[in-house]
Design a protein around this motif. Structure first.
Motif, PDB file in Angstrom:
ATOM      1  N   ARG A 124      -0.179   6.923  -2.479  1.00 11.78           N
ATOM      2  CA  ARG A 124      -0.133   8.041  -1.504  1.00 11.78           C
ATOM      3  C   ARG A 124      -0.253   7.414  -0.116  1.00 11.78           C
ATOM      4  NH1 ARG A 124      -2.937  11.307   1.537  1.00 11.78           N
ATOM      5  NH2 ARG A 124      -2.302  13.501   1.666  1.00 11.78           N
ATOM      6  N   SER A 125       0.900   7.023   0.365  1.00 13.29           N
ATOM      7  CA  SER A 125       0.887   6.298   1.621  1.00 13.29           C
ATOM      8  C   SER A 125       1.145   7.235   2.794  1.00 13.29           C
ATOM      9  CB  SER A 125       1.974   5.207   1.587  1.00 13.29           C
ATOM     10  OG  SER A 125       2.150   4.677   2.862  1.00 13.29           O
ATOM     11  N   SER A 126       0.261   7.190   3.803  1.00 14.25           N
ATOM     12  CA  SER A 126       0.517   7.946   5.023  1.00 14.25           C
ATOM     13  C   SER A 126       1.489   7.140   5.846  1.00 14.25           C
ATOM     14  CB  SER A 126      -0.779   8.141   5.797  1.00 14.25           C
ATOM     15  OG  SER A 126      -1.322   6.893   6.114  1.00 14.25           O
ATOM     16  N   LYS A 138      -6.327   1.633   6.136  1.00 20.39           N
ATOM     17  CA  LYS A 138      -6.428   2.341   7.430  1.00 20.39           C
ATOM     18  C   LYS A 138      -7.025   3.743   7.222  1.00 20.39           C
ATOM     19  CE  LYS A 138      -1.950   2.000   8.067  1.00 20.39           C
ATOM     20  NZ  LYS A 138      -1.535   1.164   6.922  1.00 20.39           N
ATOM     21  N   THR A 139      -6.428   4.481   6.297  1.00 20.21           N
ATOM     22  CA  THR A 139      -6.901   5.851   6.044  1.00 20.21           C
ATOM     23  C   THR A 139      -8.337   5.827   5.537  1.00 20.21           C
ATOM     24  OG1 THR A 139      -4.629   6.401   5.453  1.00 20.21           O
ATOM     25  CG2 THR A 139      -6.313   8.005   4.880  1.00 20.21           C
ATOM     26  N   HIS A 140      -8.622   4.852   4.693  1.00 19.76           N
ATOM     27  CA  HIS A 140      -9.986   4.709   4.156  1.00 19.76           C
ATOM     28  C   HIS A 140     -10.982   4.534   5.296  1.00 19.76           C
ATOM     29  CE1 HIS A 140     -12.982   3.371   1.104  1.00 19.76           C
ATOM     30  NE2 HIS A 140     -13.420   2.629   2.135  1.00 19.76           N
ATOM     31  N   GLN A 189      -0.773  -3.088   7.200  1.00 20.06           N
ATOM     32  CA  GLN A 189       0.311  -2.765   6.274  1.00 20.06           C
ATOM     33  C   GLN A 189      -0.147  -1.687   5.301  1.00 20.06           C
ATOM     34  OE1 GLN A 189       0.710  -6.669   4.226  1.00 20.06           O
ATOM     35  NE2 GLN A 189       0.290  -5.478   2.349  1.00 20.06           N
ATOM     36  N   THR A 190       0.802  -1.165   4.619  1.00 19.20           N
ATOM     37  CA  THR A 190       0.479  -0.081   3.697  1.00 19.20           C
ATOM     38  C   THR A 190      -0.527  -0.545   2.651  1.00 19.20           C
ATOM     39  OG1 THR A 190       1.437   1.520   2.170  1.00 19.20           O
ATOM     40  CG2 THR A 190       2.495  -0.614   2.240  1.00 19.20           C
ATOM     41  N   GLY A 191      -1.496   0.314   2.396  1.00 16.81           N
ATOM     42  CA  GLY A 191      -2.512   0.016   1.389  1.00 16.81           C
ATOM     43  C   GLY A 191      -3.610  -0.887   1.901  1.00 16.81           C
TER      44      GLY A 191
HETATM   45  N1  LIG Z   1     -12.813  -1.091   2.398  1.00 15.72           N
HETATM   46  C1  LIG Z   1     -12.371  -0.539   1.278  1.00 15.72           C
HETATM   47  N2  LIG Z   1     -13.202  -0.421   0.214  1.00 15.72           N
HETATM   48  C2  LIG Z   1     -12.778   0.130  -0.960  1.00 15.72           C
HETATM   49  N3  LIG Z   1     -11.553   0.593  -1.142  1.00 15.72           N
HETATM   50  C3  LIG Z   1     -10.654   0.488  -0.135  1.00 15.72           C
HETATM   51  C4  LIG Z   1     -11.016  -0.059   1.116  1.00 15.72           C
HETATM   52  N4  LIG Z   1      -9.970  -0.002   1.953  1.00 15.72           N
HETATM   53  C5  LIG Z   1      -8.959   0.576   1.241  1.00 15.72           C
HETATM   54  N5  LIG Z   1      -9.372   0.867  -0.014  1.00 15.72           N
HETATM   55  C6  LIG Z   1      -8.601   1.491  -1.051  1.00 15.72           C
HETATM   56  O1  LIG Z   1      -7.304   0.968  -0.948  1.00 15.72           O
HETATM   57  C7  LIG Z   1      -6.337   1.961  -1.178  1.00 15.72           C
HETATM   58  C8  LIG Z   1      -5.353   2.043  -0.053  1.00 15.72           C
HETATM   59  O2  LIG Z   1      -6.046   2.399   1.082  1.00 15.72           O
HETATM   60  P1  LIG Z   1      -5.451   3.340   2.194  1.00 15.72           P
HETATM   61  O3  LIG Z   1      -4.782   4.505   1.636  1.00 15.72           O
HETATM   62  O4  LIG Z   1      -6.571   3.652   3.137  1.00 15.72           O
HETATM   63  O5  LIG Z   1      -4.388   2.444   2.827  1.00 15.72           O
HETATM   64  P2  LIG Z   1      -3.430   2.757   4.077  1.00 15.72           P
HETATM   65  O6  LIG Z   1      -3.502   1.615   4.917  1.00 15.72           O
HETATM   66  O7  LIG Z   1      -3.872   4.058   4.670  1.00 15.72           O
HETATM   67  O8  LIG Z   1      -2.073   2.935   3.375  1.00 15.72           O
HETATM   68  P3  LIG Z   1      -0.771   3.675   3.982  1.00 15.72           P
HETATM   69  O9  LIG Z   1      -0.423   3.044   5.210  1.00 15.72           O
HETATM   70  O10 LIG Z   1       0.240   3.455   2.934  1.00 15.72           O
HETATM   71  O11 LIG Z   1      -1.220   5.084   4.081  1.00 15.72           O
HETATM   72  C9  LIG Z   1      -7.064   3.243  -1.382  1.00 15.72           C
HETATM   73  O12 LIG Z   1      -7.145   3.509  -2.747  1.00 15.72           O
HETATM   74  C10 LIG Z   1      -8.413   2.957  -0.822  1.00 15.72           C
HETATM   75  O13 LIG Z   1      -9.369   3.659  -1.516  1.00 15.72           O
END
Ligand SMILES: Nc1ncnc2c1ncn2[C@@H]1O[C@H](COP(=O)(O)OP(=O)(O)OP(=O)(O)O)[C@@H](O)[C@H]1O
Length: 602
Positions: free
Chosen positions: A573-575, A461-463, A456-458
């Motif tokens: 900033r959601s992808s 995944k991008t991290h 899910q968002t946040g």
């Molecule tokens: N393993 C981790 N350790 C530290 N911070 C994390 C970790 N995973 C995610 N985060 C933090 O959580 C936040 C959301 O992460 P991220 O953008 O990667 O989510 P996402 O799944 O890509 O969201 P979306 O689908 O909306 O793009 C970011 O600020 C990221 O730095």
């Protein structure tokens, strides 16, 4: 020097000398054997004509006649018969001298009688002869004049020998091709024996029986010169049979030297050597000085010869040593080559075995990947972003199971999920990649691999895929960057396969596929096509060739710019959705793809 009896006038002599000098000059300039032969023939004709004139008086022949003039003057046989009768009186009893002009046919016959009688007399003296037909005009070109000249000169030699020794024995007369040229060269070398004129030293035919040629030398030297001339003539005559055309091309002095040196060891030279030795010589005059000079030259030459012999011996020894060294080196070289051959064979076998082992290893490796599961699902627990937040995870098992419940509704049923592996909140990027790294190697072996991040968002995944900095920093690189590095490292290390790596980058959002690498952002919508093998592909998506990780980074940054993003309740900033695809091919071997996704929905 005047010839004995009937000397030619000064003008004719000068003319003769001029023509001889001209003939010699031409001969020296051209250096051709033909010229030498012409010169020699002219000289011998001159000798013969001069001698005949000295015997019978002037008979209308020039001092240096041409072949035609010479033969024409002798054709009636009168001169020849008179000359031979002077040597051997009465040998030709009847000589037809003058015939009336109106009886030409009978005169010709009588002239023939003269010739015939002359030839009979010549044969009786055992001298070189010729044919009567040689006097015919038509036979001049066939070299007949040479025979006539030889015959006349043999008569001359016979007469001179008779005067010198008083004997009448048969004379071994041979024409000498060397007399004129030897004389010329000897003059240039100033090797004379008691006379300023070189011919006096070498040409016996011109020796004066009364000793006129040696007016300035003592009686011993006169005797020495006479003997020397006779010996040289004999040497030349006896050597004539051994002379060939090549020898005649030599320098005259060298040629005479060769002949004399061949004869020096013979008995006939011993008396001469005794005569000219310091003990044998009665007086120390000019010729002795020459002989001493010659002895000193000989000594020098002997010393030179000895030095050269010694050098030759040294060279021979060196040559033997080098030969031995060379053979030893050759043997060593052969041994080395043989050993090298064995080594190469061994290496070749080992290389063959190695290749086979590598191939087996790859197969086993990929089999292992299949055993571990073609589809592997990992769970990464993101750390809590807010200290007030409560974790929903109740338990994480070592077998990849995880138990979750809603912390705000504890009475709700707990749920258990099973994964291949669970990564805790403290797990680093490297630990995550280590589990996927083995798949990158499978890509290089021709397997299609897909790495998909779903959540899910946040959720992170991008991290996980791109890293906290999105690839801008080298710390905490995402899965895709690390996979990318490995991709190029392995392709570089495998020299036997040439890889062609290309990159596609698309975004799937709201059921639409957009090309993130297209420069035209207005029309980036892509059609999904199904291929005959049931797979889907994006034929219009831009595929960029890349040579290095930095090329891919540049493309990824470009794609990042084109991504759709916007704030969600959970992520500022959601992808929305994205996919990276590395199309990898080794021409003629395989075409495969490494797809890296991050998605929130399917
Ligand atoms: N393993 C981790 N350790 C530290 N911070 C994390 C970790 N995973 C995610 N985060 C933090 O959580 C936040 C959301 O992460 P991220 O953008 O990667 O989510 P996402 O799944 O890509 O969201 P979306 O689908 O909306 O793009 C970011 O600020 C990221 O730095």
């Amino acid at each position: 020097r005047s010839l004995r009896g009937g000397a030619p006038g000064p003008e004719r002599r000068a003319e003769g000398r001029r023509r001889m000098a001209e003939a010699r000059r031409v001969s020296f300039r051209d250096g051709r054997f033909a010229s030498r032969k012409t010169e020699e023939a002219a000289w011998r004709r001159h000798q013969a004509a001069a001698w005949l004139e000295s015997m019978v008086g002037p008979f209308g022949l020039t001092h240096c006649p041409s072949e035609q003039e010479f033969v024409a003057a002798l054709r009636n046989g009168i001169v020849l018969c008179k000359a031979i009768n002077k040597i051997q009186p009465g040998v030709v009893p009847k000589v037809v001298a003058n015939a009336p002009c109106d009886s030409q046919p009978s005169t010709a016959f009588q002239y023939f009688e003269n010739i015939r009688n002359f030839l009979v007399a010549v044969q009786a003296l055992k001298l070189p002869s010729f044919e009567a037909s040689d006097l015919e005009k038509d036979n001049l070109d066939a070299g007949s004049v040479g025979k006539i000249v030889d015959c006349v000169n043999s008569l001359k030699s016979y007469q001179e020998r008779k005067k010198c020794s008083g004997t009448y024995g048969p004379v071994k007369y041979m024409k000498s091709p060397l007399a004129p040229r030897s004389a010329i060269h000897v003059q240039s070398e100033n090797v004379t024996l008691g006379s300023s004129t070189p011919q006096k030293c070498l040409d016996l035919t011109e020796i004066d029986a009364e000793g006129q040629s040696s007016q300035n030398v003592g009686p011993n030297m006169e005797e020495a010169i006479g003997k020397l001339q006779r010996i040289i003539l004999d040497c030349m005559i006896s050597c004539k049979e051994n002379l060939n055309q090549d020898v005649l091309k030599k320098d005259p002095v060298t040629l005479v030297g060769t002949i004399l040196s061949n004869q020096l060891e013979k008995e006939q030279f011993k008396p001469l050597l005794q005569l000219i030795s310091p003990e044998g010589a009665a007086t120390k005059n000019e010729p002795n000085q020459h002989i001493e000079c010659s002895n000193s030259q000989n000594e020098n030459r002997l010393r030179l010869l000895e030095a050269q012999e010694s050098e030759l011996l040294e060279l021979k020894t060196m040559f033997q040593e080098v030969k031995v060294d060379f053979r030893s080196l050759q043997t060593q070289f052969q041994d080395d080559i043989t050993e090298l051959g064995h080594n190469i064979q061994g290496i070749s076998k080992a290389a063959l075995g190695y290749n086979q082992a590598v191939k087996e290893n790859r197969n086993l490796y990929n089999m292992l990947q299949e055993v571990r599961g073609n589809i592997r699902v990992f769970c990464r627990i993101r750390p809590l972003m807010n200290s007030k937040s409560i974790s929903s995870i109740e338990h994480v098992g070592n077998d990849g199971s995880i138990m979750v419940c809603d912390p705000y509704k504890p009475q709700t049923t707990r749920k258990i999920f099973q994964f291949n592996q669970i990564f805790g909140p403290t797990t680093t990027q490297d630990e995550i990649y280590r589990e996927t790294q083995s798949l990158i190697r499978s890509v290089m072996d021709g397997y299609n691999v897909c790495i998909l991040a779903y959540g899910q968002t946040g959720s992170g995944k991008t991290h996980t895929m791109c890293g906290p900095s999105g690839g801008l920093s080298s710390n905490d690189l995402g899965i895709n960057y690390m996979a990318l590095n490995d991709l190029f490292t392995i392709s570089t290390s495998r020299e036997d396969v040439k890889y062609d790596i290309r990159v596609q980058m698309v975004e799937i959002y709201n059921e639409q596929v957009r090309d993130l690498l297209s420069e035209d952002t207005s029309s980036t919508k892509l059609d999904i096509r199904s291929s005959s093998n049931g797979l889907f592909n994006l034929p219009d998506a831009k595929m960029c060739p890349v040579q290095s990780p930095s090329d891919v980074m540049t493309l990824m940054l470009l794609g990042e710019k084109h991504r759709a993003s916007g704030p969600t309740a959970m992520n500022n900033r959601s992808s929305r959705s994205h996919r990276f695809e590395f199309a990898l091919s080794a021409p003629l071997t395989f075409l495969c793809a490494l797809s890296i996704f991050a998605a929130t929905d399917f």
